[in-house]
Design a protein around this motif. Structure first.
Motif: not given
Lengths: 483, 116
Positions: A145-146, A225-231, A243-247
């Motif tokens: 959602g974020l 890892h494919f979903w991480l950089p665009p998100a 997202l990057s620090a915690l999730v």
């Protein structure tokens, strides 16, 4: 202590409460509710730290129901460190977001942040596999959602891809839980630790494989890892930082917990298995750093750096049998990277907001008009490179120490070259930032951002460095963990 | 073969079918449906395997109820995003979308419009 005042329960109830209030109340009350709520959560963690330091661990049966019907919440040193990191980073990010979204807050930003924190806290405190599934989904859905909160087509696409990845990950996890319950009739992590042995039936091996792979997908370890950089690269800066620090750390924490707890007998029976996450981690460090070096947009650079830094977390698995060093290295890396990456994303957010360009080239000349943000970016870079005295340095030092003790020199090589590569992408940004604007570049100097935007980034970055100096109590907490 | 085992085997099959669907299909709506199939498979395994001596075990039933709530929430979110995606771009798949590419293309279009 009266069960009504137990900080364990309030750590989950408080964010749920203020998130719901923020959803009902007008948008402008969101920041106040969030700051008050996260502040109270921080007090809860501090109260809990006192308990854990004196007793070693602390438990709470939700609603007073006994297992297997009730839900058992447990806190030990490991969960405490993650809780501290989460509330600390969240507090700084809430301050940053309040000023970053001073004009228009994306819809539902504050409620979603609250639900995300509730899910994360519940994840760190849950002791049963099914409850952990629910918290995983809560974290995943709030995070999606974020990501979508930005509202643009690129963000919606990133959110959809993230959603499908996270649903497949938790679906695999749930299927594993079903197989485990079918085999043992319980989902309590501590009970399963004693029940599962190396002679476990095939279904349990399958369950272990599915659950751990699902979590790798959610942690975005190469090749998932494919979903991480665009998100992470496409979301608004405070969201990227969250997202990057915690999730991603939450699913890593669960992977580590399962590895050391319920599936310990399985992973010990096949020692070669631990090389798989480590090899993927090494590949992630090299590939993620390479893509960060080549990135065109500033936030993509930071996002690919996350892919690389997550790799370090998985290098510890072949070394876990040799003592507390490897676990300490992993958790310290998670903490230092959490602080540094939050700092880097919010500093990048300020640079982009003020400079008006989201490209790496857009930071040219930023040293002159945004010195604090740039300093925060550089300090965070110091942690990512692993230069002394930062937390990243200490984490890599412990990792190298453990690798040498275990006779795995290739891990040393990977850890050191990862630091060098991080140096390249950090200095790529810094070099540009110190370049003088060219003579015909007569753009008017951009407006100075709010002081809070710059100083929250600085505080986070300073925290990631200072943690290297004051890590002794943290390491002592982790050393006391009995998996 | 007991009834429970038949349910569990069916659940496994549904899960694998759903997983294949999410990973291999292109249309978003089909992928969302495939995710639901995956979830149903896991629920069937949970309920089917846990039958002890012919009497059903109530604990996994409660878990499945919780799981259904989670799956409904996830499906609702996915459908909302898919509708928004369709409204913004007119497409029903996200197979070959490069996020950077999309932005660059949009910027180029804007520039072309501005030039006119």
């Amino acid at each position: 202590m009266s069960p009504l005042l137990d900080p364990l329960a309030w750590l989950i109830l408080l964010p749920l409460l203020w998130a719901t209030l923020a959803f009902v109340a007008a948008d402008r009350h969101g920041p106040a509710l969030a700051l008050a709520g996260i502040g109270a959560q921080l007090l809860c963690v501090i109260a809990l730290a006192g308990d854990v330091a004196s007793h070693g661990s602390n438990g709470h049966l939700a609603g007073g129901w006994a297992e297997p019907l009730g839900i058992r919440l447990v806190a030990d040193g490991l969960s405490l460190v993650m809780l501290l990191l989460t509330q600390g980073v969240a507090l700084a990010l809430a301050l940053y977001a309040r000023s970053y979204f001073s004009r228009a807050t994306p819809p539902a930003f504050w409620p979603l942040t609250g639900f995300l924190l509730a899910g994360m806290n519940a994840l760190f405190l849950s002791g049963d596999l099914f409850n952990l599934y629910v918290t995983l989904e809560l974290v995943g859905l709030a995070a999606v959602g974020l990501v979508a909160a930005g509202g643009g087509a690129a963000q919606i696409a990133a959110a959809l891809r993230y959603l499908l990845a996270t649903l497949v990950g938790s679906g695999a996890y749930l299927f594993g839980v079903a197989l485990i319950y079918g085999s043992y009739g319980t989902v309590s992590a501590s009970l399963l630790g004693t029940l599962i042995t190396a002679e476990a039936p095939l279904a349990v091996w399958l369950a272990g494989g599915l659950m751990l792979t699902g979590l790798l997908l959610k942690t975005a370890l190469l090749p998932f890892h494919f979903w991480l950089p665009p998100a992470h690269g496409g979301a608004p800066a405070p969201v990227s930082a969250l997202l990057s620090a915690l999730v991603v750390k939450a699913s890593f924490y669960l992977f580590l917990r399962l590895w050391l707890g319920p599936f310990a007998a399985l992973t010990e029976a096949l020692p070669g298995l631990a090389q798989v996450p480590a090899a993927l981690g090494a590949a992630a460090i090299l590939w993620g750093s390479w893509r960060a070096i080549r990135a065109d947009r500033l936030k993509m650079l930071v996002a690919y750096s996350t892919v690389a830094q997550l790799g370090y977390l998985f290098l510890i698995f072949p070394l876990l049998g040799t003592g507390a060093l490897a676990l300490q290295a992993g958790i310290l890396q998670a903490t230092a990277h959490g602080l540094a990456k939050a700092a880097m994303f919010v500093a990048a957010g300020t640079l982009i907001k003020v400079g008006g360009s989201d490209r790496v080239l857009g930071v040219a000349g930023a040293a002159a008009h945004l010195p604090v943000s740039l300093f925060a970016f550089a300090l965070a870079g110091v942690t990512l490179m692993g230069l002394p005295p930062s937390g990243g340095f200490l984490a890599k030092w412990l990792l190298i120490d453990a690798a040498l003790a275990a006779g795995q020199p290739w891990i040393v090589v990977v850890a050191l070259s990862g630091g060098l590569l991080a140096g390249i992408y950090v200095f790529r940004v810094l070099r540009l930032a110190f370049r003088r604007p060219t003579a015909h570049d007569d753009v008017p100097l951009p407006q100075r951002p709010a002081a809070l935007l710059e100083w929250t980034a600085f505080a986070l970055a300073a925290g990631s460095v200072l943690i290297g100096l004051g890590a002794a109590p943290l390491l002592a907490l982790i050393a006391g963990v009995q998996p | 073969m007991s009834a429970g085992l038949i349910y569990a085997a069916t659940g496994c099959l549904l899960f694998v079918l759903g997983l294949g669907g999410v990973l291999l299909l292109k249309a978003l709506l089909r992928r969302i449906l495939a995710f639901n199939l995956m979830g149903s498979g896991a629920f069937l395994v949970l309920v089917g395997l846990a039958q002890r001596d012919g009497t059903p075990d109530p604990v996994p039933q409660a878990m499945v109820l919780t799981g259904i709530v989670v799956a409904v929430a996830a499906t609702a979110l996915a459908l909302t995003l898919a509708r928004r995606w369709h409204a913004l771009t007119g497409r029903d798949d996200i197979a070959r979308v490069r996020d950077t590419g999309l932005q660059i293309r949009r910027k180029a279009n804007d520039r072309r419009k501005a030039a006119r």
